[in-house]
Scaffold this motif. Structure first.
Motif, PDB file in Angstrom:
ATOM      1  N   VAL A  93      -8.790  18.333   3.779  1.00  0.00           N
ATOM      2  CA  VAL A  93      -7.467  18.179   3.168  1.00  0.00           C
ATOM      3  C   VAL A  93      -6.784  16.916   3.684  1.00  0.00           C
ATOM      4  O   VAL A  93      -6.192  16.148   2.911  1.00  0.00           O
ATOM      5  N   ALA A  94      -6.871  16.674   4.998  1.00  0.00           N
ATOM      6  CA  ALA A  94      -6.266  15.479   5.577  1.00  0.00           C
ATOM      7  C   ALA A  94      -6.898  14.211   5.010  1.00  0.00           C
ATOM      8  O   ALA A  94      -6.205  13.228   4.724  1.00  0.00           O
ATOM      9  N   ASP A  95      -8.227  14.230   4.850  1.00  0.00           N
ATOM     10  CA  ASP A  95      -8.916  13.065   4.301  1.00  0.00           C
ATOM     11  C   ASP A  95      -8.478  12.794   2.867  1.00  0.00           C
ATOM     12  O   ASP A  95      -8.218  11.638   2.490  1.00  0.00           O
ATOM     13  N   GLN A  96      -8.387  13.839   2.056  1.00  0.00           N
ATOM     14  CA  GLN A  96      -7.961  13.659   0.670  1.00  0.00           C
ATOM     15  C   GLN A  96      -6.520  13.179   0.582  1.00  0.00           C
ATOM     16  O   GLN A  96      -6.179  12.329  -0.252  1.00  0.00           O
ATOM     17  N   LEU A  97      -5.678  13.699   1.463  1.00  0.00           N
ATOM     18  CA  LEU A  97      -4.278  13.283   1.473  1.00  0.00           C
ATOM     19  C   LEU A  97      -4.158  11.816   1.874  1.00  0.00           C
ATOM     20  O   LEU A  97      -3.352  11.066   1.307  1.00  0.00           O
ATOM     21  N   ALA A  98      -4.969  11.399   2.850  1.00  0.00           N
ATOM     22  CA  ALA A  98      -4.965   9.992   3.254  1.00  0.00           C
ATOM     23  C   ALA A  98      -5.427   9.093   2.112  1.00  0.00           C
ATOM     24  O   ALA A  98      -4.885   7.993   1.910  1.00  0.00           O
ATOM     25  N   GLN A  99      -6.413   9.555   1.348  1.00  0.00           N
ATOM     26  CA  GLN A  99      -6.876   8.775   0.198  1.00  0.00           C
ATOM     27  C   GLN A  99      -5.780   8.645  -0.851  1.00  0.00           C
ATOM     28  O   GLN A  99      -5.612   7.583  -1.475  1.00  0.00           O
ATOM     29  N   VAL A 100      -5.021   9.711  -1.057  1.00  0.00           N
ATOM     30  CA  VAL A 100      -3.918   9.665  -2.016  1.00  0.00           C
ATOM     31  C   VAL A 100      -2.864   8.662  -1.562  1.00  0.00           C
ATOM     32  O   VAL A 100      -2.320   7.883  -2.367  1.00  0.00           O
ATOM     33  N   ILE A 101      -2.566   8.653  -0.261  1.00  0.00           N
ATOM     34  CA  ILE A 101      -1.570   7.716   0.270  1.00  0.00           C
ATOM     35  C   ILE A 101      -2.035   6.279   0.090  1.00  0.00           C
ATOM     36  O   ILE A 101      -1.256   5.399  -0.315  1.00  0.00           O
ATOM     37  N   LEU A 102      -3.315   6.015   0.370  1.00  0.00           N
ATOM     38  CA  LEU A 102      -3.847   4.658   0.182  1.00  0.00           C
ATOM     39  C   LEU A 102      -3.818   4.253  -1.286  1.00  0.00           C
ATOM     40  O   LEU A 102      -3.499   3.101  -1.620  1.00  0.00           O
ATOM     41  N   TRP A 103      -4.123   5.193  -2.169  1.00  0.00           N
ATOM     42  CA  TRP A 103      -4.097   4.898  -3.606  1.00  0.00           C
ATOM     43  C   TRP A 103      -2.677   4.568  -4.058  1.00  0.00           C
ATOM     44  O   TRP A 103      -2.458   3.606  -4.798  1.00  0.00           O
ATOM     45  N   CYS A 104      -1.718   5.351  -3.596  1.00  0.00           N
ATOM     46  CA  CYS A 104      -0.321   5.092  -3.952  1.00  0.00           C
ATOM     47  C   CYS A 104       0.151   3.751  -3.395  1.00  0.00           C
ATOM     48  O   CYS A 104       0.886   3.010  -4.057  1.00  0.00           O
ATOM     49  N   SER A 105      -0.284   3.438  -2.172  1.00  0.00           N
ATOM     50  CA  SER A 105       0.105   2.175  -1.559  1.00  0.00           C
ATOM     51  C   SER A 105      -0.422   0.992  -2.357  1.00  0.00           C
ATOM     52  O   SER A 105       0.290  -0.007  -2.568  1.00  0.00           O
ATOM     53  N   ASP A 106      -1.673   1.090  -2.822  1.00  0.00           N
ATOM     54  CA  ASP A 106      -2.241   0.009  -3.632  1.00  0.00           C
ATOM     55  C   ASP A 106      -1.495  -0.148  -4.956  1.00  0.00           C
ATOM     56  O   ASP A 106      -1.231  -1.270  -5.404  1.00  0.00           O
ATOM     57  N   ARG A 107      -1.148   0.967  -5.578  1.00  0.00           N
ATOM     58  CA  ARG A 107      -0.460   0.900  -6.865  1.00  0.00           C
ATOM     59  C   ARG A 107       0.964   0.360  -6.731  1.00  0.00           C
ATOM     60  O   ARG A 107       1.506  -0.214  -7.665  1.00  0.00           O
ATOM     61  N   MET A 108       1.557   0.557  -5.556  1.00  0.00           N
ATOM     62  CA  MET A 108       2.940   0.126  -5.371  1.00  0.00           C
ATOM     63  C   MET A 108       3.061  -1.333  -4.973  1.00  0.00           C
ATOM     64  O   MET A 108       4.174  -1.831  -4.766  1.00  0.00           O
ATOM     65  N   GLN A 109       1.945  -2.022  -4.856  1.00  0.00           N
ATOM     66  CA  GLN A 109       2.022  -3.442  -4.534  1.00  0.00           C
ATOM     67  C   GLN A 109       2.712  -4.237  -5.629  1.00  0.00           C
ATOM     68  O   GLN A 109       3.265  -5.315  -5.386  1.00  0.00           O
ATOM     69  N   VAL A 110       2.690  -3.704  -6.855  1.00  0.00           N
ATOM     70  CA  VAL A 110       3.370  -4.403  -7.953  1.00  0.00           C
ATOM     71  C   VAL A 110       4.876  -4.407  -7.747  1.00  0.00           C
ATOM     72  O   VAL A 110       5.587  -5.229  -8.336  1.00  0.00           O
ATOM     73  N   LEU A 111       5.368  -3.490  -6.906  1.00  0.00           N
ATOM     74  CA  LEU A 111       6.813  -3.419  -6.681  1.00  0.00           C
ATOM     75  C   LEU A 111       7.330  -4.590  -5.860  1.00  0.00           C
ATOM     76  O   LEU A 111       8.537  -4.769  -5.736  1.00  0.00           O
ATOM     77  N   THR A 112       6.407  -5.391  -5.285  1.00  0.00           N
ATOM     78  CA  THR A 112       6.854  -6.555  -4.520  1.00  0.00           C
ATOM     79  C   THR A 112       7.568  -7.572  -5.408  1.00  0.00           C
ATOM     80  O   THR A 112       8.332  -8.406  -4.911  1.00  0.00           O
ATOM     81  N   PHE A 113       7.332  -7.495  -6.718  1.00  0.00           N
ATOM     82  CA  PHE A 113       8.026  -8.405  -7.636  1.00  0.00           C
ATOM     83  C   PHE A 113       9.525  -8.109  -7.692  1.00  0.00           C
ATOM     84  O   PHE A 113      10.304  -8.931  -8.166  1.00  0.00           O
ATOM     85  N   PHE A 114       9.918  -6.912  -7.225  1.00  0.00           N
ATOM     86  CA  PHE A 114      11.322  -6.531  -7.255  1.00  0.00           C
ATOM     87  C   PHE A 114      12.023  -6.837  -5.931  1.00  0.00           C
ATOM     88  O   PHE A 114      13.121  -6.350  -5.686  1.00  0.00           O
ATOM     89  N   THR A 115      11.384  -7.620  -5.092  1.00  0.00           N
ATOM     90  CA  THR A 115      11.989  -8.016  -3.821  1.00  0.00           C
ATOM     91  C   THR A 115      12.869  -9.244  -4.021  1.00  0.00           C
ATOM     92  O   THR A 115      12.447 -10.231  -4.626  1.00  0.00           O
TER      93      THR A 115
END
Length: 245
Positions: free
Chosen positions: A182-204
Motif C-alpha cells: 500500500v505504501a509503495d502504491q501510494l508513493a507511486q501515486v504521489i510521484l505521478w501527481c507531482s509529474d503532472r503538476m509540473q505544468v502548474l509552474t507556468f502559473f508562477t
C-alpha cells in the motif's frame, strides 16, 4: 505529524502509568535522533523543541499553550545562535506555526463534519492554506516569486503525503504485511501527481521585489484579519497539542 506519531505509539499508553517518566528519555531520544538523521534543519529543530516540551507536559498531565511553546523554542534557538534570526528557514518556520496557532486552530474548531476521514482531509487543506498565506509575504521577499497555483497543488499533495507518513509508520511496525505494498502504491501515486503538476509552474509569478514596508503591511493586514476572525468566533486560548508540529 511528529508529535502525533509519538503520541500514538508511546505517550498515550504510558503517560498515566507509575513508570511513565522512565519512558521520557526514550521518547526524547527518538525525537532528537530523528533530527540528527534528518540533518537538523531549522524547522525540524523548532519542532523537536516543541515536541519535547509537549511530551514533558503530557507526562506531567499539564496543558500547554502552543504560542508559549513557540516563544520558548525561538528563545532557545536564538540563545544558541543569534544568527538564526536571519535564516530564511527559521523565519518561514516560525511565521507559519504562529499563524497556524492563531488562525488555523480557531477555524478548525468550527468545522463540523461527521465523517472523520472527510473532516481530517478538510482540516489538512485548511492547514495548508493558512501556512501558505502566512509564508507568502516572506517567500515573495526572499525568492521574488509567488506560485499562484500552489494552493491548488497543496489540495492534492498535502493529504497524500500526510497519509503516506502514517502508512510508513505502519510499515515499520508490520514490515511483512501488505501495508508495504500500500505504501509503495501510494508513493507511486504521489510521484505521478507531482509529474503532472509540473505544468502548474507556468502559473508562477516572477520578478516580485516588495519592500520591507510592503511585507510588514501584508503581515499587519493578515494579523488584523486573524484578530477579527478570532473575535467573531469567540475563541478561547489554545491549550492542547497540535498534531501538525
Amino acid at each position: 505529524v511528529l508529535y502525533a506519531l509519538i503520541n500514538l505509539l508511546i505517550v498515550r499508553w504510558v503517560r498515566y502509568g507509575r513508570w511513565r517518566w522512565y519512558f521520557l528519555p526514550v521518547v526524547l531520544s527518538i525525537v532528537w535522533g530523528y533530527v540528527c538523521v534528518a540533518g537538523a534543519p531549522q524547522s525540524l529543530v523548532r519542532a523537536a523543541i516543541m515536541v519535547s516540551m509537549l511530551c514533558v507536559s503530557s507526562f506531567a498531565s499539564r496543558s500547554v499553550d502552543l504560542l508559549h511553546l513557540l516563544c520558548l523554542s525561538a528563545i532557545l534557538m536564538l540563545l544558541y545562535s543569534p544568527d538564526n534570526l536571519w535564516d530564511i528557514g527559521f523565519q518561514l518556520s516560525f511565521v507559519a506555526v504562529f499563524f497556524i496557532a492563531i488562525l488555523y486552530v480557531p477555524l478548525s474548531k468550527v468545522i463540523f463534519i461527521r465523517n472523520r476521514l472527510l473532516r481530517w482531509g478538510v482540516r489538512l487543506l485548511l492547514l495548508s492554506v493558512v501556512a501558505q498565506l502566512a509564508t507568502a509575504p516572506l517567500s515573495i521577499y526572499w525568492f521574488h516569486t509567488f506560485p499562484a497555483a500552489g494552493f491548488l497543488a497543496s489540495m492534492v499533495m498535502v493529504p497524500l503525503v500526510s497519509l503516506l507518513l502514517y502508512v510508513g509508520v505502519a510499515v515499520l511496525l508490520f514490515p511483512f504485511s501488505p501495508v508495504g505494498w500500500v505504501a509503495d502504491q501510494l508513493a507511486q501515486v504521489i510521484l505521478w501527481c507531482s509529474d503532472r503538476m509540473q505544468v502548474l509552474t507556468f502559473f508562477t509569478i516572477h520578478h516580485l521585489y516588495p519592500s520591507l514596508f510592503s511585507v510588514a503591511l501584508m503581515y499587519l493586514s493578515l494579523l488584523l484579519f486573524t484578530l477579527r476572525m478570532r473575535r467573531h468566533l469567540s475563541v478561547i486560548p489554545f491549550r492542547h497539542s497540535s498534531p501538525f508540529l
